[in-house]
Design a protein around this motif. Sequence first.
Motif, PDB file in Angstrom:
ATOM      1  N   ALA A 183       0.831  -1.201   0.000  1.00  0.00           N
ATOM      2  CA  ALA A 183       0.000   0.000   0.000  1.00  0.00           C
ATOM      3  C   ALA A 183       0.869   1.255   0.000  1.00  0.00           C
ATOM      4  CB  ALA A 183      -0.917   0.009   1.216  1.00  0.00           C
ATOM      5  N   ALA A 184       0.444   2.231  -0.777  1.00  0.00           N
ATOM      6  CA  ALA A 184       1.165   3.501  -0.876  1.00  0.00           C
ATOM      7  C   ALA A 184       0.787   4.412   0.287  1.00  0.00           C
ATOM      8  CB  ALA A 184       0.819   4.184  -2.199  1.00  0.00           C
ATOM      9  N   PRO A 185       1.659   5.357   0.650  1.00  0.00           N
ATOM     10  CA  PRO A 185       1.300   6.334   1.683  1.00  0.00           C
ATOM     11  C   PRO A 185       0.059   7.131   1.278  1.00  0.00           C
ATOM     12  CG  PRO A 185       3.650   6.416   1.212  1.00  0.00           C
ATOM     13  CD  PRO A 185       3.042   5.535   0.160  1.00  0.00           C
ATOM     14  N   PHE A 186      -0.686   7.568   2.264  1.00  0.00           N
ATOM     15  CA  PHE A 186      -1.892   8.355   1.988  1.00  0.00           C
ATOM     16  C   PHE A 186      -1.510   9.634   1.249  1.00  0.00           C
ATOM     17  CE2 PHE A 186      -4.882  11.730   3.145  1.00  0.00           C
ATOM     18  CZ  PHE A 186      -6.071  11.161   2.709  1.00  0.00           C
ATOM     19  N   ALA A 187      -2.254   9.918   0.184  1.00  0.00           N
ATOM     20  CA  ALA A 187      -2.049  11.137  -0.605  1.00  0.00           C
ATOM     21  C   ALA A 187      -3.277  12.024  -0.445  1.00  0.00           C
ATOM     22  CB  ALA A 187      -1.836  10.796  -2.075  1.00  0.00           C
ATOM     23  N   ARG A 289      -0.744 -14.901 -10.376  1.00  0.00           N
ATOM     24  CA  ARG A 289      -2.098 -15.335 -10.019  1.00  0.00           C
ATOM     25  C   ARG A 289      -2.573 -14.702  -8.715  1.00  0.00           C
ATOM     26  NH1 ARG A 289      -3.853 -19.613  -6.982  1.00  0.00           N
ATOM     27  NH2 ARG A 289      -1.761 -20.497  -6.832  1.00  0.00           N
ATOM     28  N   LEU A 290      -1.634 -14.456  -7.799  1.00  0.00           N
ATOM     29  CA  LEU A 290      -1.992 -13.944  -6.477  1.00  0.00           C
ATOM     30  C   LEU A 290      -1.496 -12.523  -6.234  1.00  0.00           C
ATOM     31  CD1 LEU A 290      -1.192 -17.132  -4.331  1.00  0.00           C
ATOM     32  CD2 LEU A 290      -3.391 -16.434  -5.292  1.00  0.00           C
ATOM     33  N   THR A 291      -1.102 -11.825  -7.274  1.00  0.00           N
ATOM     34  CA  THR A 291      -0.479 -10.519  -7.073  1.00  0.00           C
ATOM     35  C   THR A 291      -1.421  -9.509  -6.424  1.00  0.00           C
ATOM     36  OG1 THR A 291       0.810  -8.790  -8.169  1.00  0.00           O
ATOM     37  CG2 THR A 291      -1.083  -9.633  -9.386  1.00  0.00           C
ATOM     38  N   LEU A 292      -0.858  -8.694  -5.570  1.00  0.00           N
ATOM     39  CA  LEU A 292      -1.543  -7.542  -4.976  1.00  0.00           C
ATOM     40  C   LEU A 292      -0.544  -6.391  -5.052  1.00  0.00           C
ATOM     41  CD1 LEU A 292      -4.200  -6.714  -3.616  1.00  0.00           C
ATOM     42  CD2 LEU A 292      -3.173  -7.279  -1.407  1.00  0.00           C
ATOM     43  N   PRO A 293      -0.410  -5.786  -6.223  1.00  0.00           N
ATOM     44  CA  PRO A 293       0.761  -4.965  -6.543  1.00  0.00           C
ATOM     45  C   PRO A 293       0.674  -3.527  -6.049  1.00  0.00           C
ATOM     46  CG  PRO A 293      -0.665  -5.099  -8.446  1.00  0.00           C
ATOM     47  CD  PRO A 293      -1.308  -5.941  -7.379  1.00  0.00           C
ATOM     48  N   ASN A 294       1.856  -2.888  -6.040  1.00  0.00           N
ATOM     49  CA  ASN A 294       1.944  -1.455  -5.732  1.00  0.00           C
ATOM     50  C   ASN A 294       0.925  -0.649  -6.510  1.00  0.00           C
ATOM     51  OD1 ASN A 294       4.300  -1.606  -4.057  1.00  0.00           O
ATOM     52  ND2 ASN A 294       5.584  -1.688  -5.864  1.00  0.00           N
ATOM     53  N   LYS A 295       0.821  -0.959  -7.801  1.00  0.00           N
ATOM     54  CA  LYS A 295       0.044  -0.076  -8.685  1.00  0.00           C
ATOM     55  C   LYS A 295      -1.423  -0.007  -8.299  1.00  0.00           C
ATOM     56  CE  LYS A 295       1.523  -1.943 -12.388  1.00  0.00           C
ATOM     57  NZ  LYS A 295       2.487  -2.742 -11.641  1.00  0.00           N
ATOM     58  N   LEU A 296      -1.991  -1.095  -7.761  1.00  0.00           N
ATOM     59  CA  LEU A 296      -3.393  -1.029  -7.343  1.00  0.00           C
ATOM     60  C   LEU A 296      -3.574   0.057  -6.281  1.00  0.00           C
ATOM     61  CD1 LEU A 296      -6.294  -2.171  -7.315  1.00  0.00           C
ATOM     62  CD2 LEU A 296      -5.533  -3.718  -5.499  1.00  0.00           C
ATOM     63  N   PHE A 297      -2.662   0.103  -5.321  1.00  0.00           N
ATOM     64  CA  PHE A 297      -2.762   1.084  -4.241  1.00  0.00           C
ATOM     65  C   PHE A 297      -2.374   2.474  -4.727  1.00  0.00           C
ATOM     66  CE2 PHE A 297      -2.084  -3.094  -2.355  1.00  0.00           C
ATOM     67  CZ  PHE A 297      -3.174  -3.171  -1.499  1.00  0.00           C
ATOM     68  N   ASP A 298      -1.447   2.548  -5.682  1.00  0.00           N
ATOM     69  CA  ASP A 298      -1.140   3.841  -6.302  1.00  0.00           C
ATOM     70  C   ASP A 298      -2.378   4.407  -6.986  1.00  0.00           C
ATOM     71  OD1 ASP A 298       1.554   3.809  -5.549  1.00  0.00           O
ATOM     72  OD2 ASP A 298       2.174   2.771  -7.381  1.00  0.00           O
ATOM     73  N   TYR A 299      -3.124   3.551  -7.676  1.00  0.00           N
ATOM     74  CA  TYR A 299      -4.333   4.002  -8.358  1.00  0.00           C
ATOM     75  C   TYR A 299      -5.359   4.531  -7.352  1.00  0.00           C
ATOM     76  CZ  TYR A 299      -2.587   1.386 -12.467  1.00  0.00           C
ATOM     77  OH  TYR A 299      -1.835   0.913 -13.520  1.00  0.00           O
ATOM     78  N   SER A 357     -12.086   5.377   0.171  1.00  0.00           N
ATOM     79  CA  SER A 357     -11.297   4.243   0.680  1.00  0.00           C
ATOM     80  C   SER A 357      -9.819   4.551   0.822  1.00  0.00           C
ATOM     81  CB  SER A 357     -11.456   3.046  -0.270  1.00  0.00           C
ATOM     82  OG  SER A 357     -12.813   2.737  -0.483  1.00  0.00           O
ATOM     83  N   ALA A 358      -9.400   5.747   0.441  1.00  0.00           N
ATOM     84  CA  ALA A 358      -7.966   6.038   0.341  1.00  0.00           C
ATOM     85  C   ALA A 358      -7.240   5.881   1.664  1.00  0.00           C
ATOM     86  CB  ALA A 358      -7.752   7.445  -0.225  1.00  0.00           C
ATOM     87  N   ARG A 359      -7.835   6.300   2.748  1.00  0.00           N
ATOM     88  CA  ARG A 359      -7.162   6.174   4.049  1.00  0.00           C
ATOM     89  C   ARG A 359      -7.057   4.702   4.452  1.00  0.00           C
ATOM     90  NH1 ARG A 359      -3.834   9.521   6.669  1.00  0.00           N
ATOM     91  NH2 ARG A 359      -5.289  11.274   6.501  1.00  0.00           N
ATOM     92  N   ALA A 360      -8.144   3.944   4.295  1.00  0.00           N
ATOM     93  CA  ALA A 360      -8.135   2.536   4.689  1.00  0.00           C
ATOM     94  C   ALA A 360      -7.158   1.712   3.854  1.00  0.00           C
ATOM     95  CB  ALA A 360      -9.541   1.956   4.569  1.00  0.00           C
ATOM     96  N   LEU A 361      -6.938   2.110   2.606  1.00  0.00           N
ATOM     97  CA  LEU A 361      -6.053   1.370   1.707  1.00  0.00           C
ATOM     98  C   LEU A 361      -4.684   2.028   1.567  1.00  0.00           C
ATOM     99  CD1 LEU A 361      -8.617   0.376  -1.078  1.00  0.00           C
ATOM    100  CD2 LEU A 361      -7.701  -1.059   0.757  1.00  0.00           C
ATOM    101  N   SER A 362      -4.293   2.813   2.557  1.00  0.00           N
ATOM    102  CA  SER A 362      -2.991   3.477   2.536  1.00  0.00           C
ATOM    103  C   SER A 362      -1.976   2.689   3.353  1.00  0.00           C
ATOM    104  CB  SER A 362      -3.110   4.898   3.097  1.00  0.00           C
ATOM    105  OG  SER A 362      -3.246   4.863   4.508  1.00  0.00           O
ATOM    106  N   PHE A 363      -0.763   3.189   3.418  1.00  0.00           N
ATOM    107  CA  PHE A 363       0.323   2.541   4.155  1.00  0.00           C
ATOM    108  C   PHE A 363       0.145   2.657   5.675  1.00  0.00           C
ATOM    109  CE2 PHE A 363       4.903   2.701   5.669  1.00  0.00           C
ATOM    110  CZ  PHE A 363       5.153   1.348   5.457  1.00  0.00           C
ATOM    111  N   ASP A 364      -0.861   3.383   6.134  1.00  0.00           N
ATOM    112  CA  ASP A 364      -1.036   3.562   7.580  1.00  0.00           C
ATOM    113  C   ASP A 364      -1.078   2.227   8.309  1.00  0.00           C
ATOM    114  OD1 ASP A 364      -1.143   6.219   6.983  1.00  0.00           O
ATOM    115  OD2 ASP A 364      -3.185   6.557   7.717  1.00  0.00           O
TER     116      ASP A 364
END
Length: 380
Positions: A183-187, A289-299, A357-364
Motif C-alpha cells: 500500500a502507498a502512503p496516503f495522498a 495469479r496472487l499478485t496484490l501490486p503497488n500499482k493497485l494502491f497507487d491508483y 477508501s484512500a485512508r483505509a487502503l494506505s500505508f497507515d
Amino acid sequence: MSRARILCISLSPIERDARVLRQLSVLTEFGDVTTVGYGETPPGVARHVRVPDDRLSLPQTPFGVLRLGLLAHRSVELAAPGVAFAHRALAGESFDLVVANDARVLALAFELAGDAPVWADMHEWAPEERTHVLAWKLLVAPFMVHLCRRYLPRAAAVTTVGGEIAKLYERDFGVRPEVMRNAAPFADLEPTAVPDDRIRLVHSGGAVHGRNLELMIDAVKRLDERFTLDLYLVPAADGGKYLGELRARAGGDERIRFNDPVAPGDLPRTLNAYDVGVFWIPPVHTNARLTLPNKLFDYVQARLAVAIGPTVEMVSVLKEHDLGVVARDFTVEASAASLETLTAADVARYKANAHASARALSFDHERDVARGILRRLLGA
C-alpha cells in the motif's frame, strides 16, 4: 541512549523500489540504517553500501550455474557476485537488526547478523518468482526453495504482500508471515472530473516480459475513440528492448502515449489527472495469479477507478470497496469489453469510492505492522 544499528539488504535499485522505501521510512524511526543494494543512496539512511550494477544478485557465473545444476546449494549461498560484494564490504561489522528483502539475500543476512535478529521480508512467493523462464525454473527455483527451507524458520519475523501467499509459506516452510501489503502512503488528493467524451486510461510500472503489457495496447485499439492510454513504464534490465517492442506495437496510435517514468512518491499526483488505472496480468505463475501490486494502491491514492482481470487478491480489494470493473478473463476481447460500456457517471462513482477508501487502503496499516515488528525485535 544510543540508537539501534539496523542493516537493510535489498539487491534492487533501492531509490526506485517502492516497497523498500516504505520499509525504510519506518526503520529510520527506530535506528541508524545502513542500506546495501544497487543505485544511489536512498533518503533518510545513515549509510549506503552501493553494489556495482554488474554484480548480479544470483550465482550466474560458470561455477555458480554448475553448482546450481548439481543442486549443491549450500556452496553457492554467498557466491552470487552482488552477495559476495556485500559480504566483503560489511564483514566484521555488527548490527542490532538485519532486514533481508527477498530470499536471495537470506544467507547473507544471517551471515552478517551474528546474534542479531533477522526480519525476512519475502515480498512475493520466492519459489516461483520467474518460473515462466525455463532456465530460472530449472536452476534457480530449487535454490530459492533451499534458502527458504533453511533460513525462514530461523527468522525472528517474516512478512509478505498478501494473505494467500502467506498461506503458501506456512504450507511449505512452516512459517506464517505477517501481511504487509504494498500500500502507498496516503495522498491528500481529490478525484478529478471525468470528461463526458473521454475516458483517460493509465498504467504505471516496469516494462517487464510476462506482465502482458501488450494486452493493454491491443485492448485500446479495439475500443472506441473515447479511450486514451498513457503509459509510465520503467525500462527493464533488458536495456529497454521490451519497451521498444511495446512502442512498435502501438504503431503510432495517437491515443497511446509513452511517458517518462515517475518516482514512486510522485506517482499519485501524476496519475490523478487520469480516470482509470488498468492492469490485466495473466496467471503465468503463482505470483501473477496472487499478485496484490503497488500499482493497485497507487491508483487508489490517485483517486482513480480500476480495471483489472480476475486476479484473486486484487478482485477481493476491488469488490470490497467497489473500485471498478473486472474482466471475465485475460483476453484482449474480455479486457476491452469490461471497459466499453463504462459511462462518465460510472467512472466518477468509482473514483469517488477510491477517495472514500484512500485512508483505509494506505500505508497507515502496514506502517503499524512494521512498527510492531520493530518494537518486538529491538525491545523498543
